[in-house]
Design a protein around this motif. Structure first.
Motif, PDB file in Angstrom:
ATOM      1  N   TRP A  40       0.799  -1.281   0.017  1.00 40.85           N
ATOM      2  CA  TRP A  40      -0.234   0.006   0.018  1.00 40.85           C
ATOM      3  C   TRP A  40       0.886   1.394   0.030  1.00 40.85           C
ATOM      4  O   TRP A  40       0.652   2.239  -0.765  1.00 40.85           O
ATOM      5  CB  TRP A  40      -0.794  -0.062   1.087  1.00 40.85           C
ATOM      6  CG  TRP A  40      -1.711   1.174   1.122  1.00 40.85           C
ATOM      7  CD1 TRP A  40      -3.017   1.364   0.832  1.00 40.85           C
ATOM      8  CD2 TRP A  40      -1.475   2.349   2.171  1.00 40.85           C
ATOM      9  NE1 TRP A  40      -3.548   2.731   1.116  1.00 40.85           N
ATOM     10  CE2 TRP A  40      -2.446   3.275   1.885  1.00 40.85           C
ATOM     11  CE3 TRP A  40      -0.579   2.788   2.970  1.00 40.85           C
ATOM     12  CZ2 TRP A  40      -2.639   4.494   2.607  1.00 40.85           C
ATOM     13  CZ3 TRP A  40      -0.454   4.175   3.474  1.00 40.85           C
ATOM     14  CH2 TRP A  40      -1.379   4.830   3.517  1.00 40.85           C
ATOM     15  N   MET A  96       0.640   4.124  -2.805  1.00 38.36           N
ATOM     16  CA  MET A  96       0.556   5.471  -2.638  1.00 38.36           C
ATOM     17  C   MET A  96       1.543   6.421  -2.944  1.00 38.36           C
ATOM     18  O   MET A  96       1.024   7.615  -3.411  1.00 38.36           O
ATOM     19  CB  MET A  96       0.437   5.558  -1.081  1.00 38.36           C
ATOM     20  CG  MET A  96      -0.898   5.067  -0.396  1.00 38.36           C
ATOM     21  SD  MET A  96      -2.352   5.933  -0.963  1.00 38.36           S
ATOM     22  CE  MET A  96      -2.027   7.379   0.129  1.00 38.36           C
ATOM     23  N   SER A 112       0.802   6.694  -6.721  1.00 40.29           N
ATOM     24  CA  SER A 112      -0.518   7.574  -6.988  1.00 40.29           C
ATOM     25  C   SER A 112      -0.364   8.975  -6.741  1.00 40.29           C
ATOM     26  O   SER A 112      -0.939   9.833  -7.259  1.00 40.29           O
ATOM     27  CB  SER A 112      -1.434   7.019  -5.800  1.00 40.29           C
ATOM     28  OG  SER A 112      -2.692   7.497  -6.090  1.00 40.29           O
ATOM     29  N   CYS A 113       0.802   9.327  -5.851  1.00 43.82           N
ATOM     30  CA  CYS A 113       1.086  10.793  -5.611  1.00 43.82           C
ATOM     31  C   CYS A 113       1.584  11.419  -6.878  1.00 43.82           C
ATOM     32  O   CYS A 113       1.263  12.706  -6.941  1.00 43.82           O
ATOM     33  CB  CYS A 113       1.929  10.815  -4.372  1.00 43.82           C
ATOM     34  SG  CYS A 113       2.460  12.532  -3.664  1.00 43.82           S
ATOM     35  N   ASN A 146      -2.236   5.550 -11.003  1.00 48.34           N
ATOM     36  CA  ASN A 146      -3.295   4.855 -10.505  1.00 48.34           C
ATOM     37  C   ASN A 146      -3.623   3.450 -11.097  1.00 48.34           C
ATOM     38  O   ASN A 146      -4.553   2.883 -10.631  1.00 48.34           O
ATOM     39  CB  ASN A 146      -4.375   5.828 -10.325  1.00 48.34           C
ATOM     40  CG  ASN A 146      -4.179   7.003  -9.570  1.00 48.34           C
ATOM     41  OD1 ASN A 146      -3.605   7.121  -8.467  1.00 48.34           O
ATOM     42  ND2 ASN A 146      -4.694   8.340  -9.958  1.00 48.34           N
ATOM     43  N   CYS A 181     -12.478  -1.403   0.172  1.00 51.87           N
ATOM     44  CA  CYS A 181     -13.322  -0.287   0.001  1.00 51.87           C
ATOM     45  C   CYS A 181     -14.368  -0.587   1.326  1.00 51.87           C
ATOM     46  O   CYS A 181     -14.579   0.473   1.776  1.00 51.87           O
ATOM     47  CB  CYS A 181     -14.174  -0.442  -1.397  1.00 51.87           C
ATOM     48  SG  CYS A 181     -13.325   0.217  -2.554  1.00 51.87           S
ATOM     49  N   GLN A 203      -8.771   5.629  -2.378  1.00 49.48           N
ATOM     50  CA  GLN A 203      -7.969   6.017  -3.694  1.00 49.48           C
ATOM     51  C   GLN A 203      -8.484   5.486  -4.764  1.00 49.48           C
ATOM     52  O   GLN A 203      -9.298   4.416  -4.868  1.00 49.48           O
ATOM     53  CB  GLN A 203      -6.437   5.189  -3.844  1.00 49.48           C
ATOM     54  CG  GLN A 203      -5.728   5.903  -2.579  1.00 49.48           C
ATOM     55  CD  GLN A 203      -6.079   5.401  -1.131  1.00 49.48           C
ATOM     56  OE1 GLN A 203      -6.571   4.334  -0.849  1.00 49.48           O
ATOM     57  NE2 GLN A 203      -5.851   6.516  -0.276  1.00 49.48           N
ATOM     58  N   ASP A 204      -8.317   6.318  -5.953  1.00 48.92           N
ATOM     59  CA  ASP A 204      -8.988   5.957  -7.382  1.00 48.92           C
ATOM     60  C   ASP A 204      -8.042   5.190  -8.038  1.00 48.92           C
ATOM     61  O   ASP A 204      -7.537   5.696  -9.123  1.00 48.92           O
ATOM     62  CB  ASP A 204      -9.512   7.214  -8.138  1.00 48.92           C
ATOM     63  CG  ASP A 204     -10.093   6.986  -9.274  1.00 48.92           C
ATOM     64  OD1 ASP A 204     -10.728   5.747  -9.549  1.00 48.92           O
ATOM     65  OD2 ASP A 204     -10.098   7.758 -10.178  1.00 48.92           O
ATOM     66  N   TRP A 205      -8.009   3.871  -7.686  1.00 48.34           N
ATOM     67  CA  TRP A 205      -7.034   3.018  -8.180  1.00 48.34           C
ATOM     68  C   TRP A 205      -7.842   1.715  -9.199  1.00 48.34           C
ATOM     69  O   TRP A 205      -8.863   1.403  -8.595  1.00 48.34           O
ATOM     70  CB  TRP A 205      -6.431   2.351  -7.101  1.00 48.34           C
ATOM     71  CG  TRP A 205      -5.296   3.052  -6.373  1.00 48.34           C
ATOM     72  CD1 TRP A 205      -5.005   4.277  -6.809  1.00 48.34           C
ATOM     73  CD2 TRP A 205      -4.601   2.697  -4.994  1.00 48.34           C
ATOM     74  NE1 TRP A 205      -4.215   4.959  -5.938  1.00 48.34           N
ATOM     75  CE2 TRP A 205      -3.921   3.856  -4.986  1.00 48.34           C
ATOM     76  CE3 TRP A 205      -4.545   1.635  -4.214  1.00 48.34           C
ATOM     77  CZ2 TRP A 205      -2.973   3.835  -3.621  1.00 48.34           C
ATOM     78  CZ3 TRP A 205      -3.773   1.553  -3.271  1.00 48.34           C
ATOM     79  CH2 TRP A 205      -2.910   3.026  -2.748  1.00 48.34           C
ATOM     80  N   TRP A 224       2.470  11.486   0.397  1.00 46.29           N
ATOM     81  CA  TRP A 224       1.220  11.948   0.126  1.00 46.29           C
ATOM     82  C   TRP A 224       0.530  12.710   1.399  1.00 46.29           C
ATOM     83  O   TRP A 224       1.058  12.805   2.252  1.00 46.29           O
ATOM     84  CB  TRP A 224       0.245  10.660  -0.086  1.00 46.29           C
ATOM     85  CG  TRP A 224       0.428   9.486   0.999  1.00 46.29           C
ATOM     86  CD1 TRP A 224      -0.133   9.364   2.073  1.00 46.29           C
ATOM     87  CD2 TRP A 224       1.458   8.611   1.067  1.00 46.29           C
ATOM     88  NE1 TRP A 224       0.033   8.387   3.049  1.00 46.29           N
ATOM     89  CE2 TRP A 224       1.159   7.696   2.243  1.00 46.29           C
ATOM     90  CE3 TRP A 224       2.573   8.212   0.270  1.00 46.29           C
ATOM     91  CZ2 TRP A 224       2.083   6.784   2.635  1.00 46.29           C
ATOM     92  CZ3 TRP A 224       3.258   7.094   0.767  1.00 46.29           C
ATOM     93  CH2 TRP A 224       3.070   6.469   1.833  1.00 46.29           C
TER      94      TRP A 224
END
Length: 256
Positions: free
Chosen positions: A35, A39, A42-43, A47, A68, A92-94, A256
């Motif tokens: 994770w 992250m 994703s920053c 994604n 979720c 997160q929009d992954w 993040w």
């Protein structure tokens, strides 16, 4: 751009933890190191993840499936079997693709098995057991500039013992566990062109051996030198170091 993450190894040097979970699921600050890695990507706006599973891959599948529901409020209609999620702004929009790449497949073989999912464009690639402050935007710009097939992030490994400098028998300077002043190692965090798949024969190929050696010999392997923080989690000691940094509130990789 997709990010491939190898998460299928056995993690034998963390046996106390990995008897029940794969190494990427060993937790730092209550979250799997996987994770933390995701992250960081994703920053920088990455994604879309493709994760190569192997040893105890079902643990990672369960974590992602339940993510979720475990990180939001729920309304459950028991009779209808319906679950509605609420307050999901913090999720997160992954998009995460979980690919079984075999129990005993080597690193190159796992990468090769991801080929149908990575497409025919440039992609990111890393291992599921190391965190860093590498600037992914600069890494990609460096890769685009040189135009070769693959960029490896080169890092200076953390020293495992205190460093001493002497004046005769007198210790002139002592530094506890510094980053080593000399020498570079493979820190992962690759940028890869799809032609690299052609350098991998199959499941028994170790990526760090034949493919990277051949790419280097042909002038297609470039190093992005990262002088900042980097730490893998191979041992219990490594986990302790990362946990201590996280608990102190000064974890360098928390971008993040």
């Amino acid at each position: 751009m997709k990010v491939g993450i190898l998460a299928g190894g056995h993690g034998t040097r963390l046996a106390e933890e990995t008897e029940i979970k794969p190494k990427p699921m060993v937790e730092i600050g209550g979250r799997p190191i996987l994770w933390h890695i995701m992250m960081h990507y994703s920053c920088y706006g990455y994604n879309e993840f493709v994760i190569a599973l192997g040893y105890k891959g079902e643990v990672i599948k369960r974590y992602m499936v339940d993510y979720c529901s475990l990180n939001s409020n729920l309304t459950i209609n028991l009779k209808a079997g319906r679950v509605d999620l609420h307050d999901t702004d913090g999720i997160q929009d992954w998009t995460v693709e979980l690919i079984d790449t075999g129990l005993h497949t080597m690193t190159g073989g796992r990468i090769k098995r991801l080929q149908p999912y990575m497409g025919d464009k440039t992609f990111m690639l890393t291992w599921g057991d190391g965190v860093s402050t590498v600037d992914l935007a600069r890494l990609l710009a460096f890769h685009r500039h040189h135009g070769r097939l693959i960029t490896m992030t080169a890092v200076r490994p953390p020293a495992r013992y205190g460093h001493m400098e002497f004046d005769g028998d007198r210790i002139r300077e002592f530094t506890e566990k510094p980053q080593t002043a000399e020498g570079w190692i493979n820190g992962a965090f690759f940028v890869v062109e799809p032609q690299v798949f052609d350098y991998i024969d199959g499941d028994d190929t170790q990526f760090e051996k034949g493919p990277l050696e051949r790419l280097a010999a042909e002038g297609e392997l470039m190093a992005y030198k990262h002088d900042g923080f980097w730490q893998c989690m191979d041992t219990r000691r490594d986990k302790f170091v990362l946990e201590k940094l996280w608990d102190s509130g000064e974890a360098p990789w928390k971008t993040w």
